[in-house]
Design a protein around this motif. Structure first.
Motif, short mmCIF file in Angstrom:
data_model
loop_
_atom_site.label_atom_id
_atom_site.label_comp_id
_atom_site.label_asym_id
_atom_site.label_seq_id
_atom_site.Cartn_x
_atom_site.Cartn_y
_atom_site.Cartn_z
N PRO A 163 0.82 -1.22 0.00
CA PRO A 163 0.00 0.00 0.00
C PRO A 163 0.85 1.27 0.00
N LEU A 164 0.45 2.21 -0.85
CA LEU A 164 1.05 3.54 -0.90
C LEU A 164 0.50 4.33 0.29
N VAL A 165 1.38 4.81 1.19
CA VAL A 165 0.91 5.49 2.40
C VAL A 165 1.23 6.98 2.43
N TYR A 166 2.04 7.46 1.48
CA TYR A 166 2.42 8.87 1.48
C TYR A 166 2.91 9.26 0.10
N THR A 167 2.51 10.44 -0.36
CA THR A 167 3.00 10.98 -1.62
C THR A 167 3.30 12.46 -1.43
N TRP A 168 4.46 12.88 -1.87
CA TRP A 168 4.84 14.29 -1.92
C TRP A 168 5.15 14.60 -3.37
N THR A 169 4.55 15.67 -3.90
CA THR A 169 4.76 16.04 -5.29
C THR A 169 5.22 17.49 -5.38
N ASN A 170 6.26 17.71 -6.14
CA ASN A 170 6.81 19.04 -6.40
C ASN A 170 6.00 19.65 -7.54
N ASN A 171 5.22 20.68 -7.24
CA ASN A 171 4.38 21.32 -8.25
C ASN A 171 5.15 22.32 -9.10
N THR A 172 6.41 22.60 -8.76
CA THR A 172 7.19 23.58 -9.52
C THR A 172 7.90 22.94 -10.70
N VAL A 173 7.82 21.60 -10.83
CA VAL A 173 8.48 20.89 -11.94
C VAL A 173 7.70 21.16 -13.22
N GLN A 174 8.40 21.49 -14.25
CA GLN A 174 7.77 21.78 -15.55
C GLN A 174 7.69 20.52 -16.38
#
Length: 174
Positions: A163-174
């Motif tokens: 199970p995937l329990v955490y996701t962090w995504t960088n929104n500044t990536v083009q």
């Protein structure tokens, strides 16, 4: 009566080089963990999942704001407690989002954390900017029982169908 000195063998040199490289890697990892500091994140419970809000985003020390520059998603409800997820993030210094976004420090596009219940481990898949084919740049596993990083190769058996329990995504990536 004097003994001949032992002949220096090539395999001894190889062991010496490997030991030296291991020492350098350990020193670099230790300094990375020490340099990374807590971002001042506080938790806010909203329904079934926890949401992180950064108190540092309102101060002049933080460059990035959650929701605009990065997104955090806990999907650990009923699987593992949030404190264990945060412990694994802190262990490798992934809790300072300013450093994780900066191109000079982390340069990460996203992190995914999976929970392997049978090994009591959290597997961290790190994706640097420019990753391709949904392949992580680095995979690290953290043993919750021993409170240490698992050494060696972390294969697909550690995280496939977990199970995937955490996701962090960088929104500044083009």
């Amino acid at each position: 009566m004097s003994e001949k000195p032992k002949k220096f063998e090539k395999k001894n040199l190889l062991y010496l080089v490997i030991a030296g490289l291991a020492l350098v890697i350990i020193i670099l990892l230790a300094s990375w963990v020490v340099i990374s500091n807590n971002s001042g994140a506080t938790t806010e419970e909203t329904g079934t999942t926890a949401k992180v809000s950064s108190s540092a985003s309102s101060s002049s020390t933080s460059k990035y704001v959650e929701g605009k520059d990065y997104t955090v998603k806990y999907s650990n409800d009923g699987i593992i407690d949030k404190a264990s997820v945060d412990e694994a993030l802190s262990h490798v210094g992934l809790n300072n989002f300013d450093d994780d976004i900066d191109k000079n420090s982390g340069n990460y596009a996203k992190f995914e954390l999976y929970f392997n219940k049978s090994k009591n481990a959290i597997v961290e898949k790190l994706y640097e900017n420019g990753y391709q084919n949904n392949e992580p740049t680095v995979i690290i596993a953290y043993d919750l029982s021993t409170k240490k990083q698992i050494e060696g190769h972390i294969g697909r058996l550690y995280y496939d169908n977990m199970p995937l329990v955490y996701t962090w995504t960088n929104n500044t990536v083009q």
